[in-house]
Design a protein around this motif. Sequence first.
Motif, short mmCIF file in Angstrom:
data_model
loop_
_atom_site.label_atom_id
_atom_site.label_comp_id
_atom_site.label_asym_id
_atom_site.label_seq_id
_atom_site.Cartn_x
_atom_site.Cartn_y
_atom_site.Cartn_z
N THR A 73 4.61 10.39 -4.49
CA THR A 73 5.29 10.28 -5.79
C THR A 73 6.80 10.33 -5.64
O THR A 73 7.52 9.57 -6.30
CB THR A 73 4.82 11.40 -6.75
OG1 THR A 73 5.00 12.67 -6.12
CG2 THR A 73 3.37 11.22 -7.13
N ALA A 74 7.31 11.19 -4.76
CA ALA A 74 8.76 11.28 -4.55
C ALA A 74 9.30 10.00 -3.92
O ALA A 74 10.36 9.50 -4.30
CB ALA A 74 9.09 12.48 -3.68
N VAL A 75 8.55 9.44 -2.95
CA VAL A 75 8.98 8.22 -2.27
C VAL A 75 8.97 7.05 -3.25
O VAL A 75 9.90 6.24 -3.27
CB VAL A 75 8.08 7.94 -1.04
CG1 VAL A 75 8.31 6.55 -0.50
CG2 VAL A 75 8.32 8.98 0.03
N ILE A 76 7.93 6.95 -4.06
CA ILE A 76 7.83 5.86 -5.05
C ILE A 76 8.99 5.94 -6.03
O ILE A 76 9.64 4.94 -6.34
CB ILE A 76 6.47 5.90 -5.77
CG1 ILE A 76 5.36 5.47 -4.82
CG2 ILE A 76 6.48 5.00 -7.00
CD1 ILE A 76 3.96 5.67 -5.36
N LEU A 100 11.97 7.31 -5.62
CA LEU A 100 13.23 6.99 -4.96
C LEU A 100 13.37 5.48 -4.71
O LEU A 100 14.44 4.90 -4.93
CB LEU A 100 13.35 7.74 -3.64
CG LEU A 100 14.68 7.65 -2.94
CD1 LEU A 100 15.76 8.33 -3.78
CD2 LEU A 100 14.63 8.30 -1.58
N LEU A 101 12.27 4.83 -4.29
CA LEU A 101 12.32 3.40 -4.03
C LEU A 101 12.51 2.60 -5.32
O LEU A 101 13.22 1.60 -5.34
CB LEU A 101 11.05 2.95 -3.30
CG LEU A 101 10.93 3.41 -1.84
CD1 LEU A 101 9.55 3.08 -1.31
CD2 LEU A 101 11.99 2.77 -0.98
N GLN A 102 11.88 3.04 -6.41
CA GLN A 102 12.06 2.35 -7.69
C GLN A 102 13.49 2.52 -8.19
O GLN A 102 14.05 1.60 -8.78
CB GLN A 102 11.06 2.88 -8.71
CG GLN A 102 9.66 2.38 -8.49
CD GLN A 102 8.66 2.98 -9.45
OE1 GLN A 102 8.88 4.04 -10.03
NE2 GLN A 102 7.51 2.31 -9.60
N THR A 127 10.31 -3.18 -5.92
CA THR A 127 9.03 -3.24 -6.60
C THR A 127 8.04 -2.47 -5.75
O THR A 127 7.79 -2.82 -4.61
CB THR A 127 8.55 -4.70 -6.76
OG1 THR A 127 9.56 -5.43 -7.44
CG2 THR A 127 7.26 -4.76 -7.53
N VAL A 128 7.47 -1.39 -6.30
CA VAL A 128 6.65 -0.48 -5.51
C VAL A 128 5.24 -0.39 -6.09
O VAL A 128 5.06 -0.36 -7.30
CB VAL A 128 7.27 0.94 -5.49
CG1 VAL A 128 6.47 1.87 -4.60
CG2 VAL A 128 8.71 0.89 -5.05
N LYS A 129 4.24 -0.37 -5.19
CA LYS A 129 2.85 -0.17 -5.58
C LYS A 129 2.27 0.96 -4.75
O LYS A 129 2.59 1.10 -3.57
CB LYS A 129 2.01 -1.43 -5.30
CG LYS A 129 2.11 -2.49 -6.35
CD LYS A 129 1.09 -3.56 -6.07
CE LYS A 129 1.13 -4.64 -7.14
NZ LYS A 129 0.15 -5.68 -6.87
N ARG A 130 1.42 1.74 -5.36
CA ARG A 130 0.70 2.78 -4.65
C ARG A 130 -0.52 2.13 -4.02
O ARG A 130 -1.35 1.54 -4.72
CB ARG A 130 0.29 3.88 -5.62
CG ARG A 130 -0.59 4.95 -5.06
CD ARG A 130 0.24 6.04 -4.42
NE ARG A 130 -0.57 6.98 -3.72
CZ ARG A 130 -0.70 8.25 -4.08
NH1 ARG A 130 -0.06 8.70 -5.10
NH2 ARG A 130 -1.45 9.05 -3.36
N ALA A 131 -0.65 2.20 -2.72
CA ALA A 131 -1.78 1.58 -2.02
C ALA A 131 -2.76 2.68 -1.63
O ALA A 131 -2.38 3.83 -1.44
CB ALA A 131 -1.29 0.85 -0.78
N GLY A 167 7.36 -9.18 -1.12
CA GLY A 167 8.42 -8.50 -1.85
C GLY A 167 7.98 -7.21 -2.52
O GLY A 167 8.76 -6.58 -3.21
N VAL A 168 6.73 -6.81 -2.30
CA VAL A 168 6.22 -5.58 -2.89
C VAL A 168 6.14 -4.51 -1.80
O VAL A 168 5.54 -4.72 -0.75
CB VAL A 168 4.82 -5.79 -3.52
CG1 VAL A 168 4.27 -4.50 -4.06
CG2 VAL A 168 4.90 -6.84 -4.60
N VAL A 169 6.75 -3.37 -2.06
CA VAL A 169 6.70 -2.24 -1.13
C VAL A 169 5.44 -1.45 -1.44
O VAL A 169 5.19 -1.11 -2.59
CB VAL A 169 7.95 -1.35 -1.29
CG1 VAL A 169 7.88 -0.16 -0.35
CG2 VAL A 169 9.21 -2.15 -1.06
N ARG A 170 4.65 -1.16 -0.41
CA ARG A 170 3.40 -0.43 -0.60
C ARG A 170 3.51 0.95 0.02
O ARG A 170 3.86 1.10 1.18
CB ARG A 170 2.24 -1.21 0.01
CG ARG A 170 1.93 -2.44 -0.83
CD ARG A 170 0.81 -3.27 -0.28
NE ARG A 170 0.38 -4.27 -1.24
CZ ARG A 170 1.04 -5.39 -1.51
NH1 ARG A 170 2.19 -5.63 -0.92
NH2 ARG A 170 0.58 -6.26 -2.39
N VAL A 171 3.19 1.96 -0.79
CA VAL A 171 3.26 3.35 -0.36
C VAL A 171 1.85 3.91 -0.37
O VAL A 171 1.14 3.81 -1.37
CB VAL A 171 4.17 4.18 -1.31
CG1 VAL A 171 4.20 5.64 -0.88
CG2 VAL A 171 5.57 3.60 -1.34
#
Length: 120
Positions: free
Chosen positions: A102-105, A107-109, A114-118, A43-47
């Motif tokens: 940063t822009a993608v994170i 927008l997704l939030q 739930t977004v994490k920077r990978a 359930g965590v989106v990784r960018v």
Amino acid sequence: MSLGDLGGLVYSTEAGRMCPDCRHPVAQCVCKALAKAVPAGDGVVRVSRETKGRGGKAVTVVKGVPVDADALVALGKQLKAACGSGGTVKDGVIEVQGDHCTAVIALLQKQGHTVKRAGG
């Protein structure tokens, strides 16, 4: 060489055309329903940002979005438009050309994910 080596049953006089993947009659094929199923994940989106295999060009990669294939394509189109760049959606991964993490994170939030920077 057996029938299974040739790709299986294609037509049956009893049921008509058969799906080569699921081996059911085409009218009762379950392949499309399985393809639309939401992938299992945490359930965590990784960018992340990747350059490997792209000639040194940076690409923003979005993995683990808990939506079906059609919604993933729509989300990919929305992310590309927001970043003003190209990209693609393949194998459940959205790729946006350029370093737009940063822009993608953001927008997704804003959409409630739930977004994490990978990565680094």
